[in-house]
Enzyme design. Structure first.
Site, PDB file in Angstrom:
ATOM      1  N   PHE A 144       0.833  -1.206   0.000  1.00  0.00           N
ATOM      2  CA  PHE A 144       0.000   0.000   0.000  1.00  0.00           C
ATOM      3  C   PHE A 144       0.867   1.254   0.000  1.00  0.00           C
ATOM      4  CE2 PHE A 144      -2.572  -3.262   1.966  1.00  0.00           C
ATOM      5  CZ  PHE A 144      -3.862  -3.021   1.509  1.00  0.00           C
ATOM      6  N   ASP A 145       0.395   2.256  -0.711  1.00  0.00           N
ATOM      7  CA  ASP A 145       0.876   3.608  -0.470  1.00  0.00           C
ATOM      8  C   ASP A 145       0.291   4.037   0.877  1.00  0.00           C
ATOM      9  OD1 ASP A 145       1.936   6.237  -1.062  1.00  0.00           O
ATOM     10  OD2 ASP A 145      -0.139   6.822  -1.490  1.00  0.00           O
TER      11      ASP A 145
END
Length: 488
Positions: free
Chosen positions: A273-274
């Protein structure tokens, strides 16, 4: 069947001759490598992986082709004097044995380096048809792999040079080498240019389907042509190549219908994930910090809507030289971080359903990582504020890489830290920069939209799927994803 007759020597250096057959075989391998390299780059593999596979599969393919020929041509002849097995210069290779040996090496290599074998095979195997098409012209030069005797009139519509070289020992023979070469070339064009283009529009292919299409096409075409040949390797009364072709067709059809996917479950994909705009709503904090710097070093009015959208996603080191060219970037980054950290408790909050998603993925056994343009301490600060750190296995921040997004280095590093191959990875981000990084890494990308002002930029980046709610990821990770240009 003599594969390297002296009359077919291209260049002679003393006692060493370079044969046309060898030159055409190497040419076919080289062209296949170039097409495969193009596909592998799309899927995030570097050139070293392509080179290792090309060399390994080729060398083991030669070994397999030789052993297959010896086994089914006359095994007793070779066992009487085993040194004959190594005398490859006297002729005797069978491509189907080479395919099996090359595939086994590919399987070994994929397992060793934790790559997905079927994904690698999809990048390479369909391109083998062009190598096979070129290689058959070596049979033509050697006047072998031909069919039954025919009349001269049979060649009325053939080029003269084919007719002339098919005149062997006072008799014309059917050019079955040509039939198979043309069919192989048609199969390559069909898979590489037609089916893949249709798939880009309709998304009907799954991982492994490229291999299954190859098996079906090569299987039926080889079965037909083999029935015309006069020099087949035999297994009792059965033409060995036809028997294997039937197996190829059977495996290809069942594979495309999804039978093997039902019994051979893939491992869970790695979830990366960002952070900003994906798991945490840090947009107010980012904008407030930039606004603070603009007020201090320029004017608040200059930080307009266009700039506010532009700063969401790219790293500070990229944006500061553009907006503050007269300032020291490192000093400005430190100032930004100090102010941003101070206002975190007031301006940052978790995205809706973020904790629920991470908790659910963790409970189901998924490995989770963060790949962010923020420095590690900034990532940890945000996660710790909302007790999300417990769900995250690794963090790759800006200080862990030499090149930030959209360079794929951070994604590759996270996969390495988690001892997983990137080809079974999903990356979730909210900006075009995130999606481009995912494309560059060859991983499946999920574009998360929470800011409608940025929706078009995200769509233009072409993520594999777009969501408006993080909870949708729970179902996406369980789906049998289509074989897109950067395949899941």
């Amino acid at each position: 069947m003599t594969f390297f007759p002296d009359a077919q020597t291209l260049v002679q250096f003393g006692n060493i001759g370079i044969k046309w057959y060898a030159v055409l075989m190497i040419t076919g391998v080289g062209v296949t490598f170039l097409f495969s390299l193009r596909e592998m780059k799309k899927c995030g593999y570097n050139i070293e992986v392509a080179e290792d596979l090309a060399i390994g599969c080729f060398l083991w393919g030669i070994v397999g082709a030789r052993l297959w020929y010896c086994l089914f041509f006359d095994i007793s002849y070779y066992l009487q004097d085993p040194i004959r097995i190594f005398q490859i210069y006297n002729g005797g290779l069978a491509i189907q044995g080479g395919l099996f040996a090359g595939a086994l090496y590919g399987l070994y290599y994929a397992n060793k380096h934790k790559f997905n074998f079927m994904r690698l095979a999809d990048c390479i195997v369909p391109n083998m048809l062009i190598a096979q098409a070129i290689g058959r012209w070596g049979n033509f030069i050697n006047q072998e792999a031909h069919g039954a005797p025919v009349t001269e009139a049979y060649f009325n519509h053939f080029p003269e040079f084919i007719k002339n070289n098919m005149f062997i020992g006072g008799q014309y023979y059917a050019p079955t080498f040509l039939y198979e070469s043309v069919l192989n070339l048609l199969g390559f064009v069909l898979i590489y240019f037609v089916i893949k283009k249709l798939n880009e529009k309709y998304h009907f292919m799954k991982r492994g389907d490229g291999v299954y299409f190859y098996l079906v096409w090569y299987g039926w075409s080889r079965f037909i042509v083999e029935g015309m040949r006069t020099d087949s390797l035999m297994f009792g009364p059965i033409r060995m190549a036809q028997l294997i072709s039937v197996v190829f067709i059977f495996v290809g059809v069942l594979g495309y219908l999804g039978l093997f996917r039902k019994f051979m479950k893939e491992s869970k994909p790695l979830m990366l994930f960002d952070l900003d705009g994906t798991l945490l709503d840090t947009e107010p904090a980012i904008l407030e910090t930039y606004r603070h710097l603009f007020e201090k070093y320029r004017t608040a009015d200059e930080f307009d809507k266009e700039k506010q959208l532009e700063v969401l996603g790219p790293p500070l080191a990229k944006m500061f030289p553009k907006y503050f060219p007269d300032k020291n970037v490192d000093e400005l980054i430190n100032e930004y971080r100090e102010y941003n950290f101070k206002i975190h408790p007031e301006f940052v909050k978790p995205m809706e359903n973020a904790e629920d998603l991470l908790k659910s993925l963790k409970e189901e056994g998924y490995k989770i990582g963060i790949v962010s343009t923020k420095f590690n301490d900034g990532v940890k600060l945000g996660l710790d504020l909302f007790n999300l750190t417990q769900y995250v296995d690794v963090i790759v921040g800006q200080n862990d890489v030499q090149h930030g997004k959209p360079n794929p280095e951070g994604i590759f590093k996270a996969c390495q830290m988690l001892n997983e191959g990137h080809d079974s990875c999903i990356y979730v981000g909210d900006s075009a920069t995130d999606i481009v990084a995912a494309h560059n890494a060859g991983v499946y990308s999920i574009g998360y939209i929470f800011n409608e002002d940025r929706i078009q930029a995200l769509k233009d980046a072409k993520p594999n799927v777009i969501i408006h709610d993080l909870k949708d990821i729970k179902e996406i990770v369980k789906e049998d994803h289509p074989w897109t240009y950067n395949m899941m």
